[in-house]
Scaffold this active site. Structure first.
Site, PDB file in Angstrom:
ATOM      1  N   ARG A  31      51.632  48.303  39.745  1.00 32.39           N
ATOM      2  CA  ARG A  31      51.384  49.669  40.220  1.00 32.39           C
ATOM      3  C   ARG A  31      52.478  50.150  41.162  1.00 32.39           C
ATOM      4  NH1 ARG A  31      46.514  49.066  44.554  1.00 32.39           N
ATOM      5  NH2 ARG A  31      46.736  46.840  44.962  1.00 32.39           N
TER       6      ARG A  31
ATOM      7  N   HIS B  29      38.404  42.486  41.416  1.00 32.66           N
ATOM      8  CA  HIS B  29      39.699  42.500  42.104  1.00 32.66           C
ATOM      9  C   HIS B  29      40.094  43.952  42.356  1.00 32.66           C
ATOM     10  CE1 HIS B  29      43.536  41.124  43.432  1.00 32.66           C
ATOM     11  NE2 HIS B  29      44.212  41.573  42.401  1.00 32.66           N
TER      12      HIS B  29
ATOM     13  N   GLY C  74      58.769  39.027  34.465  1.00 34.13           N
ATOM     14  CA  GLY C  74      59.159  39.932  35.549  1.00 34.13           C
ATOM     15  C   GLY C  74      59.118  39.244  36.899  1.00 34.13           C
TER      16      GLY C  74
HETATM   17  N1  APR Z   1      54.764  41.383  26.117  1.00 32.87           N
HETATM   18  C1  APR Z   1      55.294  40.574  27.029  1.00 32.87           C
HETATM   19  N2  APR Z   1      55.824  41.009  28.199  1.00 32.87           N
HETATM   20  C2  APR Z   1      55.773  42.319  28.426  1.00 32.87           C
HETATM   21  C3  APR Z   1      55.199  43.226  27.523  1.00 32.87           C
HETATM   22  C4  APR Z   1      54.669  42.706  26.311  1.00 32.87           C
HETATM   23  N3  APR Z   1      54.111  43.483  25.394  1.00 32.87           N
HETATM   24  N4  APR Z   1      55.288  44.465  28.054  1.00 32.87           N
HETATM   25  C5  APR Z   1      55.893  44.336  29.243  1.00 32.87           C
HETATM   26  N5  APR Z   1      56.189  43.040  29.467  1.00 32.87           N
HETATM   27  C6  APR Z   1      56.890  42.444  30.606  1.00 32.87           C
HETATM   28  C7  APR Z   1      57.959  43.347  31.191  1.00 32.87           C
HETATM   29  O1  APR Z   1      59.130  43.338  30.383  1.00 32.87           O
HETATM   30  C8  APR Z   1      58.171  42.720  32.556  1.00 32.87           C
HETATM   31  O2  APR Z   1      59.234  41.792  32.558  1.00 32.87           O
HETATM   32  O3  APR Z   1      56.022  42.202  31.674  1.00 32.87           O
HETATM   33  C9  APR Z   1      56.839  41.982  32.833  1.00 32.87           C
HETATM   34  C10 APR Z   1      56.115  42.489  34.050  1.00 32.87           C
HETATM   35  O4  APR Z   1      56.906  42.223  35.146  1.00 32.87           O
HETATM   36  P1  APR Z   1      57.004  43.189  36.396  1.00 32.87           P
HETATM   37  O5  APR Z   1      57.148  44.594  35.926  1.00 32.87           O
HETATM   38  O6  APR Z   1      58.051  42.642  37.313  1.00 32.87           O
HETATM   39  O7  APR Z   1      55.543  43.079  37.068  1.00 32.87           O
HETATM   40  P2  APR Z   1      54.970  41.911  38.010  1.00 32.87           P
HETATM   41  O8  APR Z   1      55.202  42.281  39.427  1.00 32.87           O
HETATM   42  O9  APR Z   1      55.428  40.587  37.527  1.00 32.87           O
HETATM   43  O10 APR Z   1      53.411  42.112  37.745  1.00 32.87           O
HETATM   44  C11 APR Z   1      52.863  41.890  36.461  1.00 32.87           C
HETATM   45  O11 APR Z   1      50.688  41.371  37.315  1.00 32.87           O
HETATM   46  O12 APR Z   1      49.778  41.549  39.458  1.00 32.87           O
HETATM   47  C12 APR Z   1      49.888  42.135  38.200  1.00 32.87           C
HETATM   48  O13 APR Z   1      49.654  44.468  38.669  1.00 32.87           O
HETATM   49  C13 APR Z   1      50.570  43.477  38.259  1.00 32.87           C
HETATM   50  O14 APR Z   1      49.989  44.142  36.038  1.00 32.87           O
HETATM   51  C14 APR Z   1      51.036  43.651  36.853  1.00 32.87           C
HETATM   52  C15 APR Z   1      51.390  42.216  36.444  1.00 32.87           C
END
Ligand code: APR
Length: 318
Positions: free
Chosen positions: A83, A176, A12
């Site tokens: 979040r 955190h 992501g």
């Molecule tokens: N396995 C692998 N990837 C997954 C899974 C899974 N089971 N479930 C969801 N994802 C992927 C989503 O498809 C998405 O591409 O995790 C990615 C998360 O990306 P974003 O939604 O863009 O979130 P991001 O801003 O990258 O933050 C990710 O880090 O800082 C923390 O709070 C934040 O928990 C969040 C994480």
């Protein structure tokens, strides 16, 4: 000699920036994993096609198969929901612990020798879960939070004093979350206490204290400040940069002293819980936890933060 391999689980917002930073710094070959079909392949193709412009000689590929992370030296995990405005990091625990369990199994089964840096929130709980599920030694499973929280504190101090961020040294301890502990007494500009410089600037100890308190509170709420402004998602550039600093310290055996979410074994009065503390990061992962004396006020703040972490981790019933 083969290049190091870095696997990024979660493609992501943070995952994409991580992939690009790994490439720009030529840290090693990058594999970006996500469950969404085609997306990690598309993102990495986009990054890889910039190689002739940016001049990097590492490969950057995307995948939906855990098999492709085999042989990874370092795995950085960002899988999970970010979040939304009004949410705390802790509100993510239900959904993200399911995701983290499957991710940890994937790493355990396919990259059993890797060092893992977790970024997914709520951080302290997600690292704990990751270590439990993988069964990896604690020195190989750590969380990124403190580098970023400290960077935010340092940035606010530098902006307030009108000095280079490079000369500001400051650190946060603890969980955190809202209870994190920015350490005021140790904050300095090239060794000169920040409080002394604030007193000079404002000509009053009371005003200096007021300004420092505002910076401490802003640091604690800094993630939420970004969430509110973005309106959709959470910070991603700065968490990526922070995790890259940790990965680089491990891959290059730098022995950097970085605030890291590490499993404590009696340090700071904490036993058996992951909490943010300064650690030496090198080829052995978390090579050493650096313990130092806290005064009564600092210890009370740390205890409060640890209590919050314990409550959060306890709610997972591991
Ligand atoms: N396995 C692998 N990837 C997954 C899974 C899974 N089971 N479930 C969801 N994802 C992927 C989503 O498809 C998405 O591409 O995790 C990615 C998360 O990306 P974003 O939604 O863009 O979130 P991001 O801003 O990258 O933050 C990710 O880090 O800082 C923390 O709070 C934040 O928990 C969040 C994480």
């Amino acid at each position: 000699m083969a290049r190091p391999k870095i696997a990024l689980i979660g493609g992501g917002q943070i995952g994409g920036v991580l992939a690009q930073l790994c490439a720009l710094r030529e840290l090693g070959d990058v594999v970006l994993f996500d469950i969404v079909e085609n997306m990690p392949q598309g993102k990495t193709l986009d990054i890889a096609e910039a190689a002739p412009v940016d001049n990097f000689d590492v490969s950057v590929t995307g995948t939906n198969s855990y098999k492709d992370i085999a042989g990874a030296n370092v795995v950085i995990v960002t899988a999970g929901l970010p979040r939304k405005p009004g949410m705390s990091r802790d509100d993510l625990i239900g959904v993200n612990s399911k995701i983290m369990t499957s991710v940890a199994e994937g790493i355990r089964d396919n990259a059993p020798d890797a060092f893992i840096i977790v970024i997914s929130n709520p951080l302290d709980a997600m690292v704990t879960l990751c270590q439990k599920v993988t069964g990896f030694p604690a020195c190989r499973v750590m969380g990124q939070a403190g580098v970023l929280d400290s960077a935010r504190f340092q940035a606010f101090i530098a902006w307030e004093l009108g000095v280079s961020v490079r000369d500001v040294n400051a650190m946060t301890l603890g969980g955190h979350g809202d209870t994190m502990v920015p350490l005021v007494r140790y904050a300095s500009v090239n060794g000169i206490p920040v409080m002394e410089l604030l007193e000079q600037k404002y000509g009053s100890a009371a005003k200096a204290q007021e300004v420092m308190t505002a910076m401490v509170e802003r640091t604690k709420a800094a993630g939420g400040e970004v969430v509110k402004l973005l309106g959709n998602g959470s910070a991603f550039y700065s968490p990526a940069s922070s995790a890259i600093a940790m990965a680089e310290a491990i891959l290059k055996d730098q022995k950097r002293v970085l605030p890291t979410c590490a499993l404590l074994n009696g340090e700071f009065g904490v036993d058996g819980f992951y909490v943010g503390v300064p650690c030496v990061l090198g080829a052995g992962g978390v090579e050493k936890i650096i313990e130092f004396k806290l005064d009564a006020t600092e210890q009370a703040l740390m205890d409060n933060s640890v209590a919050a972490v314990k409550e959060l981790v306890g709610s997972m019933n591991l």
